[in-house]
Design a protein around this motif. Structure first.
Motif, PDB file in Angstrom:
ATOM      1  N   PRO A 196     -11.680   8.155 -42.392  1.00  0.00           N
ATOM      2  CA  PRO A 196     -12.737   8.958 -41.764  1.00  0.00           C
ATOM      3  C   PRO A 196     -12.732  10.364 -42.389  1.00  0.00           C
ATOM      4  CG  PRO A 196     -11.321   7.937 -40.099  1.00  0.00           C
ATOM      5  CD  PRO A 196     -10.679   7.699 -41.426  1.00  0.00           C
ATOM      6  N   VAL A 197     -13.902  11.021 -42.398  1.00  0.00           N
ATOM      7  CA  VAL A 197     -14.034  12.327 -43.072  1.00  0.00           C
ATOM      8  C   VAL A 197     -12.985  13.327 -42.570  1.00  0.00           C
ATOM      9  CG1 VAL A 197     -15.610  14.274 -43.475  1.00  0.00           C
ATOM     10  CG2 VAL A 197     -16.489  11.936 -43.425  1.00  0.00           C
ATOM     11  N   ARG A 198     -12.797  13.375 -41.239  1.00  0.00           N
ATOM     12  CA  ARG A 198     -11.835  14.341 -40.680  1.00  0.00           C
ATOM     13  C   ARG A 198     -10.411  14.070 -41.170  1.00  0.00           C
ATOM     14  NH1 ARG A 198      -9.004  12.821 -36.410  1.00  0.00           N
ATOM     15  NH2 ARG A 198     -10.704  11.501 -35.710  1.00  0.00           N
ATOM     16  N   TRP A 234      -3.903  32.869 -30.850  1.00  0.00           N
ATOM     17  CA  TRP A 234      -4.614  31.767 -31.514  1.00  0.00           C
ATOM     18  C   TRP A 234      -4.281  30.423 -30.867  1.00  0.00           C
ATOM     19  CZ3 TRP A 234      -7.942  34.515 -33.725  1.00  0.00           C
ATOM     20  CH2 TRP A 234      -7.582  35.755 -34.248  1.00  0.00           C
ATOM     21  N   PRO A 235      -4.773  30.201 -29.638  1.00  0.00           N
ATOM     22  CA  PRO A 235      -4.497  28.929 -28.974  1.00  0.00           C
ATOM     23  C   PRO A 235      -5.244  27.781 -29.649  1.00  0.00           C
ATOM     24  CG  PRO A 235      -5.550  30.494 -27.473  1.00  0.00           C
ATOM     25  CD  PRO A 235      -5.661  31.046 -28.848  1.00  0.00           C
ATOM     26  N   LEU A 236      -4.742  26.599 -29.455  1.00  0.00           N
ATOM     27  CA  LEU A 236      -5.464  25.423 -29.935  1.00  0.00           C
ATOM     28  C   LEU A 236      -5.272  24.296 -28.947  1.00  0.00           C
ATOM     29  CD1 LEU A 236      -2.975  23.634 -31.323  1.00  0.00           C
ATOM     30  CD2 LEU A 236      -3.443  25.164 -33.202  1.00  0.00           C
ATOM     31  N   GLU A 237      -6.162  23.346 -29.034  1.00  0.00           N
ATOM     32  CA  GLU A 237      -6.061  22.200 -28.137  1.00  0.00           C
ATOM     33  C   GLU A 237      -5.894  20.936 -28.964  1.00  0.00           C
ATOM     34  OE1 GLU A 237      -8.028  22.565 -24.635  1.00  0.00           O
ATOM     35  OE2 GLU A 237      -8.299  20.436 -24.226  1.00  0.00           O
ATOM     36  N   LEU A 238      -4.874  20.169 -28.608  1.00  0.00           N
ATOM     37  CA  LEU A 238      -4.596  18.927 -29.323  1.00  0.00           C
ATOM     38  C   LEU A 238      -5.095  17.787 -28.423  1.00  0.00           C
ATOM     39  CD1 LEU A 238      -1.042  18.369 -30.786  1.00  0.00           C
ATOM     40  CD2 LEU A 238      -2.486  16.496 -30.095  1.00  0.00           C
ATOM     41  N   THR A 239      -6.245  17.211 -28.761  1.00  0.00           N
ATOM     42  CA  THR A 239      -6.803  16.142 -27.929  1.00  0.00           C
ATOM     43  C   THR A 239      -6.341  14.790 -28.453  1.00  0.00           C
ATOM     44  OG1 THR A 239      -8.728  17.554 -27.612  1.00  0.00           O
ATOM     45  CG2 THR A 239      -8.936  15.260 -26.915  1.00  0.00           C
ATOM     46  N   GLY A 240      -5.735  14.015 -27.565  1.00  0.00           N
ATOM     47  CA  GLY A 240      -5.195  12.713 -27.969  1.00  0.00           C
ATOM     48  C   GLY A 240      -5.915  11.571 -27.280  1.00  0.00           C
ATOM     49  N   GLU A 244     -16.605  13.407 -32.016  1.00  0.00           N
ATOM     50  CA  GLU A 244     -16.223  12.797 -33.302  1.00  0.00           C
ATOM     51  C   GLU A 244     -15.021  11.876 -33.123  1.00  0.00           C
ATOM     52  OE1 GLU A 244     -14.265  12.099 -36.934  1.00  0.00           O
ATOM     53  OE2 GLU A 244     -13.406  13.445 -35.473  1.00  0.00           O
ATOM     54  N   LEU A 245     -14.073  12.312 -32.306  1.00  0.00           N
ATOM     55  CA  LEU A 245     -12.864  11.514 -32.043  1.00  0.00           C
ATOM     56  C   LEU A 245     -13.241  10.166 -31.412  1.00  0.00           C
ATOM     57  CD1 LEU A 245      -9.641  11.743 -31.918  1.00  0.00           C
ATOM     58  CD2 LEU A 245      -9.973  12.343 -29.532  1.00  0.00           C
ATOM     59  N   LEU A 246     -14.149  10.209 -30.433  1.00  0.00           N
ATOM     60  CA  LEU A 246     -14.563   8.980 -29.759  1.00  0.00           C
ATOM     61  C   LEU A 246     -15.373   8.086 -30.694  1.00  0.00           C
ATOM     62  CD1 LEU A 246     -15.510  10.479 -26.277  1.00  0.00           C
ATOM     63  CD2 LEU A 246     -13.507   9.105 -26.821  1.00  0.00           C
ATOM     64  N   ARG A 247     -16.240   8.713 -31.490  1.00  0.00           N
ATOM     65  CA  ARG A 247     -17.075   7.934 -32.416  1.00  0.00           C
ATOM     66  C   ARG A 247     -16.196   7.205 -33.430  1.00  0.00           C
ATOM     67  NH1 ARG A 247     -19.698  11.794 -34.936  1.00  0.00           N
ATOM     68  NH2 ARG A 247     -20.936  12.334 -33.129  1.00  0.00           N
ATOM     69  N   THR A 248     -15.176   7.864 -33.914  1.00  0.00           N
ATOM     70  CA  THR A 248     -14.290   7.263 -34.923  1.00  0.00           C
ATOM     71  C   THR A 248     -13.489   6.103 -34.348  1.00  0.00           C
ATOM     72  OG1 THR A 248     -14.058   9.457 -35.858  1.00  0.00           O
ATOM     73  CG2 THR A 248     -12.487   7.832 -36.615  1.00  0.00           C
ATOM     74  N   ASN A 249     -13.142   6.189 -33.075  1.00  0.00           N
ATOM     75  CA  ASN A 249     -12.183   5.230 -32.532  1.00  0.00           C
ATOM     76  C   ASN A 249     -12.747   4.138 -31.639  1.00  0.00           C
ATOM     77  OD1 ASN A 249      -9.252   6.140 -33.271  1.00  0.00           O
ATOM     78  ND2 ASN A 249     -10.428   7.993 -32.924  1.00  0.00           N
ATOM     79  N   THR A 273     -16.353  20.163 -27.757  1.00  0.00           N
ATOM     80  CA  THR A 273     -17.304  19.071 -27.492  1.00  0.00           C
ATOM     81  C   THR A 273     -17.568  18.290 -28.781  1.00  0.00           C
ATOM     82  OG1 THR A 273     -18.339  20.557 -25.919  1.00  0.00           O
ATOM     83  CG2 THR A 273     -19.555  18.578 -26.486  1.00  0.00           C
ATOM     84  N   HIS A 274     -17.799  19.025 -29.849  1.00  0.00           N
ATOM     85  CA  HIS A 274     -18.084  18.421 -31.141  1.00  0.00           C
ATOM     86  C   HIS A 274     -16.899  17.560 -31.608  1.00  0.00           C
ATOM     87  CE1 HIS A 274     -17.998  18.445 -35.553  1.00  0.00           C
ATOM     88  NE2 HIS A 274     -19.312  18.320 -35.464  1.00  0.00           N
ATOM     89  N   ASP A 275     -15.685  18.108 -31.515  1.00  0.00           N
ATOM     90  CA  ASP A 275     -14.492  17.387 -31.976  1.00  0.00           C
ATOM     91  C   ASP A 275     -14.216  16.142 -31.134  1.00  0.00           C
ATOM     92  OD1 ASP A 275     -14.090  19.150 -33.999  1.00  0.00           O
ATOM     93  OD2 ASP A 275     -12.441  20.245 -33.057  1.00  0.00           O
TER      94      ASP A 275
END
Ligand SMILES: [Zn+2]
Length: 371
Positions: free
Chosen positions: A343-345, A148-154, A206-211, A201-203
């Motif tokens: 923000p919603v997230r 169960w890998p995940l990616e933490l985008t900062g 959203e990250l860029l839109r929020t910030n 892509t979706h996340d």
């Protein structure tokens, strides 16, 4: 006689804690009455109680403390420090002579507090975000097991190192696998489904839109990941100048992505759950979020931006705070969800809604008496 630290001497309730009261958001003209004391086992033993003259809700000085309802309020700050010093939760439990579940609950509370504190500072950070290039990249980790890998985008300021936000995305296990591992992956996916490949892509969008402000020119530096390009296309922010660097370029201080590379190095160095080949990995995605929220606050407000010039924190560099904060100051005041615009997230993160498909019967955070 009251001790000098007695809540009665130093404390003044800032607003009504009742979410539905007229004086929850704005305390202008608010009146309250002192309403006796209660005794507790931890120090200070005597806690002042109050009653709102408008909604008649009773509360105490503890209602405004980050340690409200805690039997061991003395543990909150030491557990914060141990978490960012690279200890696993069972190691922290042994250090303080408590059970592992207590550490877990304290970390969850700290995570929620840090999410709110970061949001309380967002307005100030947002007006200054375009003053320097912004660097974005993902850190590969996992929760629940290697399947169960995940990616933490900062998203980090190139010169200040201020961490503006992060998002966690589930990924599908890839890379070299033995036949047995491939069979196991197929069996898991058949039973509990496969992470959505378009999610990153979706996340990221959203990250860029929020910030990022859509209308102010800003330089965004990333590697050449196609998801980032697609996310930017989808956003249609014409003011963003996108600069890419190949991920094979040596990761030195001269690399345009240095700020995020260094940030991710610190994440692995300070958080036991992101070390390679560890047994201290997070068991749930929500736990990764809470723990990273704590790290983010520590990195921005407490830890110096550079080891060589240990005076300035990233928050000072960007102008969000005037001096370095210590953990005591980070935990000084309880923040109220209803008084902040999230923000919603982030709201979903706060409420523990990021469930893990690989955990059966996951326990969710349900708000009862506190928010
Ligand atoms: Zn009230």
């Amino acid at each position: 006689m009251p001790r000098p630290t007695d809540s009665r001497v130093t404390f003044n309730p800032p607003h009504c804690p009742n979410l539905d009261c007229l004086f929850h958001l704005d305390s202008t003209g608010w009146r309250f009455k002192r309403a006796g004391f209660y005794r507790r086992e931890a120090r200070p033993h005597r806690i002042q109680r109050y009653r709102c003259s408008h909604c008649h809700r009773a509360f105490s000085s503890q209602t405004f403390s980050t340690t409200y309802w805690l039997r061991r309020p003395d543990l909150l700050a030491p557990v914060f420090r141990a978490e960012v010093a690279g200890s696993g939760h069972r190691q922290i439990a042994r250090q303080f002579g408590i059970v592992h579940a207590t550490v877990q609950r304290l970390i969850e509370r700290l995570g929620r507090h840090c999410l709110l504190l970061h949001e309380a500072l967002r307005k100030r950070a947002r007006i200054r975000i375009a003053a320097e290039p912004i660097v974005m990249d993902g850190l590969g980790s996992f929760a629940g097991g290697q399947y169960w890998p995940l990616e933490l985008t900062g998203l980090v300021g190139a010169n200040s190192y201020y961490s503006h936000d992060f998002v966690i995305t589930e990924r599908r296990r890839s890379g070299s696998m033995t036949d047995l591992q491939k069979k196991r992956r197929a069996a898991y996916e058949k039973r509990i489904g496969r992470p959505d490949s378009k999610r990153l892509t979706h996340d990221v969008a959203e990250l860029l839109r929020t910030n990022l402000p859509g209308d102010t020119p800003v330089e965004l530096r990333t590697d050449e990941k196609s998801e980032y390009r697609t996310a930017l296309k989808r956003l249609r922010y014409d003011a963003i100048k996108h600069e890419t660097t190949h991920s094979k370029v040596p990761r030195t201080a001269k690399n345009p992505l240095f700020a995020i590379n260094a940030h991710h190095m610190f994440v692995r160095h300070s958080g036991a759950n992101h070390k390679r080949e560890t047994v201290a990995f997070s068991k749930r995605i929500q736990a990764v979020i809470y723990r990273h929220a704590i790290f983010q606050i520590w990195r921005n407000l407490v830890k110096a931006a550079s080891e060589r010039q240990p005076i300035e924190t990233p928050a000072q560099r960007i102008g969000v705070t005037r001096s370095p904060w210590n953990v005591g100051r980070v935990l000084e005041k309880r923040l109220f969800l209803g008084r902040l615009d999230l923000p919603v997230r982030v709201r979903a993160s706060y409420q523990g809604e990021f469930t893990s498909r690989f955990v059966r019967c996951e326990r969710l955070h349900r708000l009862r008496l506190a928010t």
